[in-house]
Design a protein around this motif. Structure first.
Motif, PDB file in Angstrom:
ATOM      1  N   TYR B 252       0.635  -1.221   0.225  1.00 57.28           N
ATOM      2  CA  TYR B 252       0.126  -0.032   0.032  1.00 57.28           C
ATOM      3  C   TYR B 252       0.908   1.323   0.053  1.00 57.28           C
ATOM      4  CZ  TYR B 252      -3.960  -3.094   0.877  1.00 57.28           C
ATOM      5  OH  TYR B 252      -5.116  -3.787   0.847  1.00 57.28           O
ATOM      6  N   LEU B 253       1.779   1.026   0.831  1.00 55.79           N
ATOM      7  CA  LEU B 253       2.789   2.492   0.829  1.00 55.79           C
ATOM      8  C   LEU B 253       3.292   2.655  -0.542  1.00 55.79           C
ATOM      9  CD1 LEU B 253       4.401   4.339   2.453  1.00 55.79           C
ATOM     10  CD2 LEU B 253       6.242   2.610   2.931  1.00 55.79           C
ATOM     11  N   GLU B 254       3.950   1.590  -1.268  1.00 54.63           N
ATOM     12  CA  GLU B 254       4.542   1.682  -2.396  1.00 54.63           C
ATOM     13  C   GLU B 254       3.405   2.427  -3.471  1.00 54.63           C
ATOM     14  OE1 GLU B 254       6.535  -1.906  -3.848  1.00 54.63           O
ATOM     15  OE2 GLU B 254       6.327  -1.241  -6.128  1.00 54.63           O
ATOM     16  N   ALA B 255       2.213   1.652  -3.573  1.00 54.08           N
ATOM     17  CA  ALA B 255       1.147   1.943  -4.527  1.00 54.08           C
ATOM     18  C   ALA B 255       0.832   3.595  -4.218  1.00 54.08           C
ATOM     19  CB  ALA B 255      -0.048   1.332  -4.162  1.00 54.08           C
ATOM     20  N   MET B 256       0.758   3.973  -3.029  1.00 55.93           N
ATOM     21  CA  MET B 256       0.480   5.395  -2.490  1.00 55.93           C
ATOM     22  C   MET B 256       1.464   6.207  -3.054  1.00 55.93           C
ATOM     23  SD  MET B 256      -0.794   7.304   1.026  1.00 55.93           S
ATOM     24  CE  MET B 256       1.227   7.707   1.657  1.00 55.93           C
ATOM     25  N   GLU B 257       2.579   5.944  -2.667  1.00 55.42           N
ATOM     26  CA  GLU B 257       3.745   6.701  -3.440  1.00 55.42           C
ATOM     27  C   GLU B 257       4.006   6.832  -4.776  1.00 55.42           C
ATOM     28  OE1 GLU B 257       7.175   5.617  -0.827  1.00 55.42           O
ATOM     29  OE2 GLU B 257       6.440   6.848   0.766  1.00 55.42           O
ATOM     30  N   ALA B 258       3.381   5.693  -5.503  1.00 53.74           N
ATOM     31  CA  ALA B 258       3.641   5.746  -7.183  1.00 53.74           C
ATOM     32  C   ALA B 258       2.454   6.776  -7.423  1.00 53.74           C
ATOM     33  CB  ALA B 258       3.343   4.219  -7.489  1.00 53.74           C
ATOM     34  N   GLY B 259       1.171   6.580  -6.720  1.00 53.20           N
ATOM     35  CA  GLY B 259       0.363   7.557  -7.098  1.00 53.20           C
ATOM     36  C   GLY B 259       0.698   8.912  -6.976  1.00 53.20           C
ATOM     37  N   ILE B 260       1.167   9.258  -5.820  1.00 56.39           N
ATOM     38  CA  ILE B 260       1.450  10.820  -5.596  1.00 56.39           C
ATOM     39  C   ILE B 260       2.532  11.037  -6.508  1.00 56.39           C
ATOM     40  CG2 ILE B 260       2.428  12.108  -3.807  1.00 56.39           C
ATOM     41  CD1 ILE B 260       1.098  10.491  -1.600  1.00 56.39           C
ATOM     42  N   ALA B 261       3.415  10.281  -6.798  1.00 60.29           N
ATOM     43  CA  ALA B 261       4.637  10.703  -7.608  1.00 60.29           C
ATOM     44  C   ALA B 261       4.243  11.017  -9.067  1.00 60.29           C
ATOM     45  CB  ALA B 261       5.653   9.417  -7.772  1.00 60.29           C
ATOM     46  N   THR B 262       2.800  10.517  -9.533  1.00 62.81           N
ATOM     47  CA  THR B 262       2.217  10.730 -10.742  1.00 62.81           C
ATOM     48  C   THR B 262       1.583  12.150 -10.702  1.00 62.81           C
ATOM     49  OG1 THR B 262       1.982   8.401 -10.695  1.00 62.81           O
ATOM     50  CG2 THR B 262       0.738   9.710 -12.583  1.00 62.81           C
ATOM     51  N   VAL B 263       1.152  12.612  -9.503  1.00 61.24           N
ATOM     52  CA  VAL B 263       0.528  13.702  -9.649  1.00 61.24           C
ATOM     53  C   VAL B 263       1.266  15.140 -10.112  1.00 61.24           C
ATOM     54  CG1 VAL B 263      -0.782  15.318  -7.890  1.00 61.24           C
ATOM     55  CG2 VAL B 263      -1.219  13.056  -7.608  1.00 61.24           C
ATOM     56  N   ARG B 264       0.443  15.503 -10.988  1.00 59.72           N
ATOM     57  CA  ARG B 264       0.827  16.955 -11.531  1.00 59.72           C
ATOM     58  C   ARG B 264       0.147  17.520 -12.421  1.00 59.72           C
ATOM     59  NH1 ARG B 264       4.067  13.543 -14.785  1.00 59.72           N
ATOM     60  NH2 ARG B 264       3.758  14.401 -16.930  1.00 59.72           N
ATOM     61  N   ALA B 265       0.034  18.896 -12.633  1.00 58.43           N
ATOM     62  CA  ALA B 265      -1.056  19.253 -13.498  1.00 58.43           C
ATOM     63  C   ALA B 265      -0.774  18.669 -15.293  1.00 58.43           C
ATOM     64  CB  ALA B 265      -0.599  21.017 -13.768  1.00 58.43           C
ATOM     65  N   GLY B 266      -1.906  18.399 -15.836  1.00 61.20           N
ATOM     66  CA  GLY B 266      -1.829  17.803 -16.958  1.00 61.20           C
ATOM     67  C   GLY B 266      -2.055  16.372 -17.116  1.00 61.20           C
ATOM     68  N   VAL B 267      -1.688  15.724 -15.971  1.00 61.14           N
ATOM     69  CA  VAL B 267      -1.886  14.143 -16.022  1.00 61.14           C
ATOM     70  C   VAL B 267      -3.523  13.998 -15.718  1.00 61.14           C
ATOM     71  CG1 VAL B 267       0.474  13.441 -15.399  1.00 61.14           C
ATOM     72  CG2 VAL B 267      -1.595  13.674 -13.708  1.00 61.14           C
ATOM     73  N   THR B 268      -4.114  12.802 -15.863  1.00 53.49           N
ATOM     74  CA  THR B 268      -5.533  12.746 -15.602  1.00 53.49           C
ATOM     75  C   THR B 268      -5.530  11.900 -14.183  1.00 53.49           C
ATOM     76  OG1 THR B 268      -5.491  10.509 -16.712  1.00 53.49           O
ATOM     77  CG2 THR B 268      -5.966  12.486 -18.273  1.00 53.49           C
ATOM     78  N   ALA B 270      -6.927   9.122 -14.189  1.00 57.52           N
ATOM     79  CA  ALA B 270      -6.749   7.734 -14.673  1.00 57.52           C
ATOM     80  C   ALA B 270      -5.446   7.421 -14.188  1.00 57.52           C
ATOM     81  CB  ALA B 270      -7.451   7.415 -15.826  1.00 57.52           C
ATOM     82  N   ASP B 271      -4.406   8.202 -14.643  1.00 62.68           N
ATOM     83  CA  ASP B 271      -3.069   8.043 -14.735  1.00 62.68           C
ATOM     84  C   ASP B 271      -2.483   7.976 -13.247  1.00 62.68           C
ATOM     85  OD1 ASP B 271      -2.744   8.475 -17.395  1.00 62.68           O
ATOM     86  OD2 ASP B 271      -2.321  10.784 -17.108  1.00 62.68           O
ATOM     87  N   VAL B 272      -3.098   8.401 -12.141  1.00 64.44           N
ATOM     88  CA  VAL B 272      -2.763   8.337 -10.887  1.00 64.44           C
ATOM     89  C   VAL B 272      -3.223   7.053 -10.535  1.00 64.44           C
ATOM     90  CG1 VAL B 272      -3.054   9.441  -8.656  1.00 64.44           C
ATOM     91  CG2 VAL B 272      -2.967  10.784 -10.403  1.00 64.44           C
ATOM     92  N   GLU B 276      -1.019   3.448  -9.133  1.00 57.36           N
ATOM     93  CA  GLU B 276      -1.375   2.808  -7.786  1.00 57.36           C
ATOM     94  C   GLU B 276      -1.677   1.512  -7.908  1.00 57.36           C
ATOM     95  OE1 GLU B 276      -4.075   4.889  -4.703  1.00 57.36           O
ATOM     96  OE2 GLU B 276      -4.256   6.413  -6.555  1.00 57.36           O
ATOM     97  N   ASN B 277      -2.507   1.307  -8.785  1.00 52.43           N
ATOM     98  CA  ASN B 277      -3.150  -0.042  -9.267  1.00 52.43           C
ATOM     99  C   ASN B 277      -1.860  -1.073  -9.945  1.00 52.43           C
ATOM    100  OD1 ASN B 277      -5.610   0.892  -8.312  1.00 52.43           O
ATOM    101  ND2 ASN B 277      -6.421   0.837 -10.305  1.00 52.43           N
ATOM    102  N   ASP B 278      -1.112  -0.528 -10.690  1.00 56.52           N
ATOM    103  CA  ASP B 278       0.079  -1.086 -11.223  1.00 56.52           C
ATOM    104  C   ASP B 278       0.793  -1.851 -10.112  1.00 56.52           C
ATOM    105  OD1 ASP B 278      -0.739  -0.811 -13.871  1.00 56.52           O
ATOM    106  OD2 ASP B 278       0.661   0.662 -14.167  1.00 56.52           O
ATOM    107  N   PRO B 309     -12.090  15.098  -8.835  1.00 57.61           N
ATOM    108  CA  PRO B 309     -12.308  13.927  -9.604  1.00 57.61           C
ATOM    109  C   PRO B 309     -11.902  12.509  -8.585  1.00 57.61           C
ATOM    110  CG  PRO B 309     -10.236  14.875  -9.783  1.00 57.61           C
ATOM    111  CD  PRO B 309     -10.901  15.668  -8.933  1.00 57.61           C
ATOM    112  N   ALA B 310     -13.011  11.689  -9.134  1.00 53.21           N
ATOM    113  CA  ALA B 310     -12.759  10.478  -8.626  1.00 53.21           C
ATOM    114  C   ALA B 310     -11.486   9.834  -9.198  1.00 53.21           C
ATOM    115  CB  ALA B 310     -13.760   9.542  -8.866  1.00 53.21           C
ATOM    116  N   ILE B 311     -10.572   9.248  -8.277  1.00 53.63           N
ATOM    117  CA  ILE B 311      -9.233   8.846  -8.910  1.00 53.63           C
ATOM    118  C   ILE B 311      -9.384   7.201  -9.165  1.00 53.63           C
ATOM    119  CG2 ILE B 311      -6.678   8.247  -8.560  1.00 53.63           C
ATOM    120  CD1 ILE B 311      -7.603  11.235  -8.412  1.00 53.63           C
ATOM    121  N   LEU B 312      -9.883   7.069 -10.505  1.00 52.34           N
ATOM    122  CA  LEU B 312     -10.341   5.868 -11.077  1.00 52.34           C
ATOM    123  C   LEU B 312      -9.638   5.540 -12.493  1.00 52.34           C
ATOM    124  CD1 LEU B 312     -13.926   5.539  -9.866  1.00 52.34           C
ATOM    125  CD2 LEU B 312     -12.077   4.094  -9.211  1.00 52.34           C
TER     126      LEU B 312
END
Lengths: 346, 368
Positions: B252-268, B270-272, B276-278, B309-312
């Motif tokens: 869960y820690l790895e997934a959350m950090e992967a999700g957070i690392a993806t966050v920036r303006a311009g991504v969707t 879905a990308d976040v 996480e899900n990967d 947005p829902a993160i899905l």
């Protein structure tokens, strides 16, 4: 947002009591020629669905469908995983979780061949849900059955009275737990919240009128300041879905507190005698203490857990004398504003 | 909130109305969906229902159907406030009096049926386009409030950890949290909990479970400041975590950090979610990121604790600077049960601003 204890105790709320309520409602609907019943619920308007099922959604919204016969259906947009939990705390009705609860109910209506659909509080019913029902069940007629529901619920049954008695005891204890020595209203009211929730309150709203000299408006903790010479706590809480309120006034000065306590004692002694109107009872109880500025009586009304049903200006807007009610009184006693409220008639 | 901050919000609303050629905006709200009403009036409705009529000249009328709420609104808000037990009828009367304007309303699907239908139907369009963007993408003055709410969430979780000990009932933990929040000026908090082990499939309001050795205790705390919510999700274990619990938490820690690392303006969104899900899929846990086991992988927050947005993986809303989100890969783990971990953040041009400061740990509380 419900976050206190939510649990079903069959001793407190027997499924048979809910079946009796549904039977009463169905009888009233039949008198109006209505085929089926639909009610909307969320945390602000949970009263009617709670009365029929014992459940209020802690979040989100839902629709309750009562066909002419058979099991009720509760459809909610809460997530799929929550369905099992809802079933464990909702003693009546089948639970379905779906992103489109109104379409789901509409499909049920179409399958059942119902034509006249009784909607509780049609004017206030969410338009999006009404539209989805009409799309899923074309040709049906939406009929307001608020009055029929009110007749079915006319009085409080023994189950509701038991829950209200517990709620009332909790609210009184919470109001009694406030820290009168506090300088700030937040510190004054925080212990009330703790006592209410430790006692099993499903929900609790704690508000303070911080300086009764200037205002009787009760505000939330984000608007509170320091306490004046006289101030009041207002605790509104639900125990297993049954709502009550308790208001108590306090003073920093011991002598003034005695005056506040006299008014409070009068409120605790208040009763509605046979043949007496509310206005007469208020005048009899508080007349010797000072001038009554205002009073309001509240009872459950439709989907509203508590709503005004009588006040000083309009003595009866739907007040049921035989059912418990919250009486909220404001008077000037010994030259100072006093406010108090409690549940009457348990 | 400050008069300046409210004025900024009302100014943004006025501009949005102008760009959509709307003369009157009808905003509906109650204790569940208080966000639209609050944006315009700064009134946090608690009981009953309310409607705000926002006019293009900047004037606002707030109509409430509860008398005590009306008194509170007059004390808290600068808007003209009307008490009307027949809310819909009063709103209709006000709108009819204003003449045949271009009227929009939000949230449209929750609007009372009687407002749109009756003797003289009003022509009202869906005002989502006007309001939703404003609710999602915050001004700095709004972000400052979310930041304060996140700090309160951190403080709250420290209280929660102290409160969680063997023998206590789950709702007693809530009592401590709520008392703490009231004492610190927080009027509302969204909070659910889970207590137990492998059998726990999610979080819900407390049901009276008693904490015992080995239990995982999950919660999401969501206090608000000036109406703005921020959330934190954490899991603790009563006693020392087992090896299985530690291993699960690491995913869960790895997934959350992967999700957070993806966050920036311009991504969707879905990308976040995909990031996480990967991680779950990498560990053979892909089944547990489906709707059978989890709702969302995070969500927006603001005046509503669970906004767009829902993160899905199927939500293609583009993240913009100023959005405030929680990234939380909360889901069921087949070995240990439901586990949560999540932090609030602000979307920035080239990344994110983290709002939560509580360590990302699987906490342990002593048995004594």
């Amino acid at each position: 947002m419900r976050r206190g204890l939510m649990a079903w105790d069959p001793q407190e709320v027997p499924a048979s009591a809910l079946a009796d309520r549904l039977a009463r409602l169905r009888a009233e609907l039949a008198r109006e020629g209505v085929d089926v019943f639909v009610a909307y619920t969320n945390i602000a308007r949970g009263g009617s669905v709670w009365w029929l099922t014992g459940f209020t959604p802690y979040w989100n919204e839902g629709l309750l469908y009562a066909p002419a016969q058979g099991e009720m259906v509760f459809a909610t947009a809460l997530s799929k995983r929550v369905a099992e939990w809802i079933s464990s705390v909702m003693p009546a009705g089948e639970v379905t979780t779906t992103p489109r609860p109104s379409a789901f109910i509409g499909e049920h209506i179409a399958r059942d061949g119902a034509k006249r659909i009784g909607i509780l509080e049609l004017d206030d019913f969410p338009a999006g849900h009404a539209q989805a029902i009409l799309q899923a069940a074309p040709g049906v007629e939406l009929v307001d059955v608020t009055e029929a529901f009110a007749r079915a619920r006319n009085d409080s049954d023994a189950v509701e009275r038991l829950l209200l008695t517990k709620a009332d005891a909790l609210a009184q204890a919470a109001c009694g737990a406030v820290d009168v020595s506090s300088a700030h209203a937040r510190d004054f009211i925080a212990p009330a919240e703790s006592v209410a929730r430790l006692g099993g309150a499903e929900e609790c709203f704690t508000l303070v009128a911080g300086d009764l000299r200037s205002s009787r408006a009760f505000v939330r903790t984000d608007s509170m300041g320091s306490l004046g010479e006289t101030f009041a706590a207002r605790v509104s809480l639900a125990y297993k879905g049954a709502w009550t309120r308790h208001v108590r006034s306090f003073a920093k000065d011991a002598g003034v507190q005695q005056s506040m306590d006299r008014a409070h004692a009068a409120l605790m002694d208040f009763s509605l005698q046979s043949g007496e109107t509310l206005a007469q009872a208020v005048a009899r109880t508080f007349g010797s203490l000072g001038e009554v500025n205002n009073w309001v009586a509240e009872q459950p009304r439709g989907s509203y857990p508590l709503a005004p049903v009588a006040n000083m200006a309009e003595s009866a807007q739907g007040f049921t004398a035989s059912a418990p009610f919250v009486l909220d009184v404001e008077l000037v006693t010994d030259g100072r504003r006093w406010v108090g409220a409690r549940m009457i008639g348990l | 909130m400050s008069k300046e901050a409210l004025a900024a919000r009302q100014g943004a609303l006025k501009e949005a109305m102008k760009s959509e050629n709307v003369e009157v905006l009808v905003l509906f709200g109650n204790n569940w969906h208080a966000d639209h009403l609050r944006y315009a009036t700064d009134f946090g409705i608690q009981e009953g229902q309310g409607i705000a009529l926002v006019r293009d000249d900047g004037s606002i009328t707030l109509i409430l159907d509860d008398p005590a709420e009306c008194e509170r609104a007059r004390s808290d808000s600068t808007c003209e406030t009307i008490f009307a037990p027949a809310l819909v009828q009063e709103a209709k009367r006000q709108l009819s009096r204003a003449g045949n304007h271009n009227i929009a309303a939000a949230p449209y699907h929750l609007l009372p049926y009687g407002l749109l239908h009756g003797d003289k139907d009003l022509r009202v369009t869906d005002g989502a386009k006007i309001v939703e963007r404003l609710l999602m993408t915050k001004m700095e003055v709004e972000i400052a409030a979310v930041r304060k709410a996140a700090a309160l969430a951190d403080e709250g979780y420290a209280i929660f950890r102290q409160a969680a000990r063997p023998g206590r009932k789950d709702y007693e933990l809530v009592a401590e949290m709520e008392s703490f929040f009231r004492a610190n000026g927080v009027p509302e908090n969204f909070m659910i909990v889970g207590v137990g082990g492998q059998e726990v499939r999610g979080m819900a309001p407390p049901g009276g479970k008693i904490l015992k050795k080995g239990d995982m205790v999950t919660t999401e705390l969501t206090p608000c400041f000036d109406g703005y919510y921020a959330q934190i999700c954490r899991t603790l274990v009563v006693g020392e975590p087992s090896e299985a619990q530690r291993q699960a938490f690491a995913v869960y820690l790895e997934a959350m950090e992967a999700g957070i690392a993806t966050v920036r303006a311009g991504v969707t969104a879905a990308d976040v979610a995909r990031a996480e899900n990967d991680v779950f899929r990498k560990y053979g846990l892909g089944e547990y990121v489906t709707s059978e086991y989890t709702r969302v992988r995070g969500h927006g927050m603001g005046l509503f604790p669970d906004q767009k947005p829902a993160i899905l993986e199927d939500v293609n809303i583009t993240l913009q600077t100023g959005m405030t989100l929680i990234v939380h890969p909360n889901t069921y783990h087949p070995a240990v049960g439901y586990l949560v971990l999540g932090d609030s953040l602000v979307v920035r041009e080239s990344g994110h601003e983290l709002l939560c400061g509580t360590p990302r740990e699987l906490f342990s509380v002593p048995l004594q």
